[in-house]
Enzyme design. Structure first.
Site, PDB file in Angstrom:
ATOM      1  N   LYS A  36    -102.623 112.105 -13.141  1.00 31.69           N
ATOM      2  CA  LYS A  36    -102.281 110.769 -12.650  1.00 31.69           C
ATOM      3  C   LYS A  36    -103.185 110.402 -11.480  1.00 31.69           C
ATOM      4  O   LYS A  36    -103.883 111.264 -10.923  1.00 31.69           O
ATOM      5  CB  LYS A  36    -100.811 110.736 -12.245  1.00 31.69           C
ATOM      6  CG  LYS A  36    -100.448 111.658 -11.104  1.00 31.69           C
ATOM      7  CD  LYS A  36     -98.933 111.707 -10.915  1.00 31.69           C
ATOM      8  CE  LYS A  36     -98.552 112.669  -9.801  1.00 31.69           C
ATOM      9  NZ  LYS A  36     -97.091 112.870  -9.726  1.00 31.69           N
ATOM     10  N   ARG A 131     -84.549 110.177  -7.317  1.00 29.62           N
ATOM     11  CA  ARG A 131     -85.636 109.239  -7.546  1.00 29.62           C
ATOM     12  C   ARG A 131     -85.496 108.761  -8.997  1.00 29.62           C
ATOM     13  O   ARG A 131     -84.907 107.736  -9.234  1.00 29.62           O
ATOM     14  CB  ARG A 131     -86.971 109.933  -7.232  1.00 29.62           C
ATOM     15  CG  ARG A 131     -88.032 108.997  -6.744  1.00 29.62           C
ATOM     16  CD  ARG A 131     -89.267 109.723  -6.265  1.00 29.62           C
ATOM     17  NE  ARG A 131     -89.800 110.668  -7.245  1.00 29.62           N
ATOM     18  CZ  ARG A 131     -90.906 111.351  -7.106  1.00 29.62           C
ATOM     19  NH1 ARG A 131     -91.638 111.229  -5.999  1.00 29.62           N
ATOM     20  NH2 ARG A 131     -91.332 112.189  -8.035  1.00 29.62           N
ATOM     21  N   TYR A 264    -113.888 102.380  19.251  1.00 27.29           N
ATOM     22  CA  TYR A 264    -112.887 101.323  19.402  1.00 27.29           C
ATOM     23  C   TYR A 264    -111.669 101.847  20.163  1.00 27.29           C
ATOM     24  O   TYR A 264    -111.184 102.951  19.895  1.00 27.29           O
ATOM     25  CB  TYR A 264    -112.399 100.863  18.034  1.00 27.29           C
ATOM     26  CG  TYR A 264    -113.387 100.021  17.270  1.00 27.29           C
ATOM     27  CD1 TYR A 264    -113.859  98.820  17.790  1.00 27.29           C
ATOM     28  CD2 TYR A 264    -113.833 100.431  16.017  1.00 27.29           C
ATOM     29  CE1 TYR A 264    -114.762  98.044  17.069  1.00 27.29           C
ATOM     30  CE2 TYR A 264    -114.726  99.656  15.291  1.00 27.29           C
ATOM     31  CZ  TYR A 264    -115.189  98.465  15.823  1.00 27.29           C
ATOM     32  OH  TYR A 264    -116.064  97.708  15.118  1.00 27.29           O
ATOM     33  N   MET A 324    -114.551 101.773  10.274  1.00 23.92           N
ATOM     34  CA  MET A 324    -114.653 101.518   8.830  1.00 23.92           C
ATOM     35  C   MET A 324    -115.736 102.361   8.165  1.00 23.92           C
ATOM     36  O   MET A 324    -115.545 102.902   7.073  1.00 23.92           O
ATOM     37  CB  MET A 324    -114.915 100.025   8.578  1.00 23.92           C
ATOM     38  CG  MET A 324    -114.933  99.680   7.106  1.00 23.92           C
ATOM     39  SD  MET A 324    -115.396  97.975   6.796  1.00 23.92           S
ATOM     40  CE  MET A 324    -113.880  97.137   7.144  1.00 23.92           C
TER      41      MET A 324
HETATM   42  C1  LIG Z   1     -97.044 114.289  -9.861  1.00 24.09           C
HETATM   43  C2  LIG Z   1     -96.053 115.018 -10.657  1.00 24.09           C
HETATM   44  C3  LIG Z   1     -96.231 116.387 -10.896  1.00 24.09           C
HETATM   45  C4  LIG Z   1     -97.339 117.174 -10.257  1.00 24.09           C
HETATM   46  O1  LIG Z   1     -97.017 117.411  -8.910  1.00 24.09           O
HETATM   47  P1  LIG Z   1     -97.909 118.360  -7.990  1.00 24.09           P
HETATM   48  O2  LIG Z   1     -97.126 118.503  -6.747  1.00 24.09           O
HETATM   49  O3  LIG Z   1     -99.192 117.614  -7.762  1.00 24.09           O
HETATM   50  O4  LIG Z   1     -98.119 119.601  -8.745  1.00 24.09           O
HETATM   51  C5  LIG Z   1     -95.324 117.026 -11.699  1.00 24.09           C
HETATM   52  N1  LIG Z   1     -94.291 116.346 -12.256  1.00 24.09           N
HETATM   53  C6  LIG Z   1     -94.093 115.043 -12.045  1.00 24.09           C
HETATM   54  C7  LIG Z   1     -92.919 114.352 -12.675  1.00 24.09           C
HETATM   55  C8  LIG Z   1     -94.954 114.333 -11.238  1.00 24.09           C
HETATM   56  O5  LIG Z   1     -94.755 113.023 -11.033  1.00 24.09           O
END
Ligand SMILES: *Cc1c(COP(=O)(O)O)cnc(C)c1O
Length: 386
Positions: A36, A131, A264, A324
């Site tokens: 992802k 969640r 800055y 930046m």
């Molecule tokens: C992102 C995610 C993972 C992977 O998590 P990591 O901590 O990066 O290993 C596994 N399961 C679900 C449902 C996720 O959303």
């Protein structure tokens, strides 16, 4: 035209090594390579070949699933959050994508859908993270409702069962996940199907437990050489190798006189009591490249050490506020450094010195995940077997 010197390097040998580590931790289980967020900022196309021995790819986005199919991936692809609307179901069929089901709306969309093929779904339990998913007491009813849908029931592999841990990355050993394990086991009593529970942290810390390892593990961040536990234990202690290096160069040098400030907001002042000027290097990397602007110039919690950076492979610290396009770094430990010297923001220097991304993240009050995902599109990327 001389390009701006910043460059990210993706290390394919390390990607392969880390996937092998996930397999080793979860022997006998199938491995979802979680890609992802564009493979945690690495680029799906850049990691694909290193991960194509995985049993499947897990992600959130149908557009990313389509990119995997274009690369030639014919195996399983799983949407970790499932579909976002009823029209996604036809896309799941077109791309042959499996999907998570975590709420009644998704079940209703499936019920109303005119399917052209069977759907493989992963039914998600909210075992305590609050969640996504059905609570343990509602889980069996959700399973029954799903299993009554002809195009779900028709899938030869049936409905898989999944949950996600809130605390597998924290201290506390098994105690930290015990309540969620018990909730999952209770809520799934008597239900058939494959099971999937473990993210990277659980794969590293708990996969010797067969119920945690289950049928599929879902490692993400560990594949990218960062530790889900930050620096305790760190990636090296889990035998993970860094997969992303962010290198740039010093483009200017300043001698900051005692009593003068840098950058800055003048957040860093060279003490008036100092006997000599402070030599600083200006490096070509800033928040528009993905470096966190909130990086503290001087972190009292780290004994004033500041956020680490390597210059010509030597460890030093950033001073002054991240802007930046530029960051100022203390050149005191590297007196020979000057314009053109290499600055390693995280990962490996060209000489092989390592600055773990998790150390930079920790000093910035965040996690390695965020740094790698934030790598900006303007940063050129090369893929290297080294
Ligand atoms: C992102 C995610 C993972 C992977 O998590 P990591 O901590 O990066 O290993 C596994 N399961 C679900 C449902 C996720 O959303």
């Amino acid at each position: 035209m001389m390009p701006r010197p910043i460059l990210a390097t993706i290390h394919t040998t390390a990607l392969q090594h880390n996937l092998a580590r996930a397999r080793e931790q979860a022997t006998g289980a199938k491995v979802w390579a979680v890609v992802k967020a564009n493979a945690y900022g690495h680029g799906i196309e850049r990691v694909y070949e290193s991960f194509n021995s995985a049993d499947g790819f897990a992600l959130l986005d149908l557009a990313e699933a389509e990119r995997l199919r274009k690369l030639g991936w014919a195996g399983p692809v799983l949407l970790l959050e499932g579909i976002f609307g009823p029209h996604d179901l036809a896309e799941c069929e077109r791309l042959d994508v499996w999907h998570t089901v975590h709420c009644n709306e998704q079940i209703a969309w499936l019920e109303q859908h005119q399917a052209t093929q069977a759907h493989r779904v992963f039914l998600k339990m909210n075992s305590g993270m609050n969640r996504l998913g059905f609570t343990p007491v509602r889980f069996a009813a959700a399973w029954k409702r799903l299993n009554a849908i002809a195009h779900v029931k028709a899938h030869p592999q049936g409905i898989a069962l999944a949950t996600h841990f809130a605390n597998s990355d924290g201290p506390g050993g098994f105690e930290a996940i015990r309540a969620q394990m018990e909730a999952f086991n209770q809520g799934t009593i008597g239900l058939p199907g494959e099971r999937s529970l473990a993210n990277s942290a659980a794969t590293l810390a708990h996969a010797s437990n067969h119920a945690v390892k289950a049928h599929w593990v879902r490692p993400g961040v560990m594949l990218y050489g960062a530790s889900p536990h930050g620096t305790k234990p760190g990636a090296a202690e889990w035998s993970l190798k860094p997969t992303m290096s962010l290198n740039t160069r010093v483009i200017a040098v300043q001698d900051v006189q005692p009593g003068q400030s840098i950058g800055y907001g003048s957040t860093y002042t060279h003490p008036a009591s100092a006997g000599a000027p402070l030599r600083i290097g200006v490096v070509a990397c800033g928040y528009a490249d993905g470096y966190p602007r909130h990086a503290p110039t001087h972190n009292a919690a780290l004994g004033g050490a500041g956020v680490p950076v390597l210059v010509d492979g030597v460890r030093t610290r950033i001073v002054g506020r991240v802007s930046m396009d530029m960051i100022t770094v203390d050149l005191t430990p590297v007196p020979k450094a000057g314009v053109g010297s290499e600055a390693t923001m995280w990962g490996l220097s060209s000489g092989g010195a390592l600055l773990p991304i998790d150390e930079v993240a920790e000093a910035c009050g965040t996690v390695g995940y965020e740094l790698m995902c934030a790598l900006a599109p303007r940063v050129p990327v090369v893929v290297s077997a080294a």
